[in-house]
Enzyme design. Sequence first.
Site, PDB file in Angstrom:
ATOM      1  N   ASP A 221       0.859  -1.190   0.000  1.00 19.14           N
ATOM      2  CA  ASP A 221       0.000   0.000   0.000  1.00 19.14           C
ATOM      3  C   ASP A 221       0.894   1.239   0.000  1.00 19.14           C
ATOM      4  OD1 ASP A 221      -2.461   1.316  -0.001  1.00 19.14           O
ATOM      5  OD2 ASP A 221      -2.571   1.404   2.181  1.00 19.14           O
ATOM      6  N   ASP A 237       3.350   1.677   7.981  1.00 15.75           N
ATOM      7  CA  ASP A 237       2.110   0.931   7.762  1.00 15.75           C
ATOM      8  C   ASP A 237       2.244  -0.222   6.761  1.00 15.75           C
ATOM      9  OD1 ASP A 237      -0.440   0.037   7.935  1.00 15.75           O
ATOM     10  OD2 ASP A 237      -1.388   1.783   7.017  1.00 15.75           O
TER      11      ASP A 237
END
Length: 348
Positions: A221, A237
């Site tokens: 991502d 993340d």
Amino acid sequence: MNHSTSPQNGPTPNDPQSPNEAQGHFHFNALTPDLIWFALSSIGIRAESGFLPLNSYENRVYQFSDEERVRYVVKFYRPQRWSDEQILEEHAFSDALVDADIPMATPLKINDQTLHHYQGYRFALFPSLGGRQFEVDNLDQLEQVGRYLGRIHRVGAEHPFAFRPTIGLEEYLYQPRALLHETQMIPSYLEHSFFHDLDALIQHIEAQWPADRASIRLHGDCHPGNILWRDGPLFVDLDDARNGLAVQDIWMLLSGERHEKITQLDTLLEAYQEFNDFDTNQLKLIEPLRGLRMVHYMAWLAKRWQDPAFPIAFPWFNEPKYWEGQVLAFKEQIANLEEAPLSLLPQW
């Protein structure tokens, strides 16, 4: 953040049909400040400040300070999404990246554990690491990101994830289509055109999707919001880390008109290839991957709609205008898929 014209093999941690998740039975309302405080206390951390929510919808993430005024971030994982093994693979990958001198936010070990449990919740503790916003149109910054992505992928290529899934049509197209077909959110007057154009998009992507793929561990991502700037990039993340093709971590950093994207791509990959080889044949998958993300995203919102945080954060999602816009977006993405793929600038 899929649906089926193909059969499903039963629920998985990422399956929109998983028990309770699909029916909206789970939400984070029970995750009160008291529960967070006791969860942290169970691992020897005494929070002294209030819990400041950070931007996260899939999980719940809070910044706080302890009694010695050390700032931390605590992340509570959404139940029934990942297994313990899958979360621990995320943590091990981040540790491997840090060991390779790559700036990555990684969970702290407490009592030799990075994953903790309290009253049915799983959580991890991170140091609080600030930074400025990464400027995707800054070619100097983009060049540094490209170098680090080459290094990240060298580590990722050492071995694949054993428990996390691989980016593909089942999770990102077929399962989302099935979920969208079952939702009551699409206006009845749009259903025919919506699914007609969605199926056309799926067919275009299927025609371009490679049968054989050399997958590596990815950030998964890698959009600009997951890169902070602190005299260089800081990657954060890994919650969506998966196996997949290297181009997945590159295409979301491209923006603007086609000529701008080509310049950005050339900057990224020239720096990337200082540390790692890149198969330029993967560039033709940029638009198929964009299509996958588009379908997966709207299904993710539909799947999470019973979580009270989602209607507040995405009020437009339940309006006819949004779904009308998606029909147009399908047509535009099909047109993108029919264009010649992006390619590198010629080297003179």
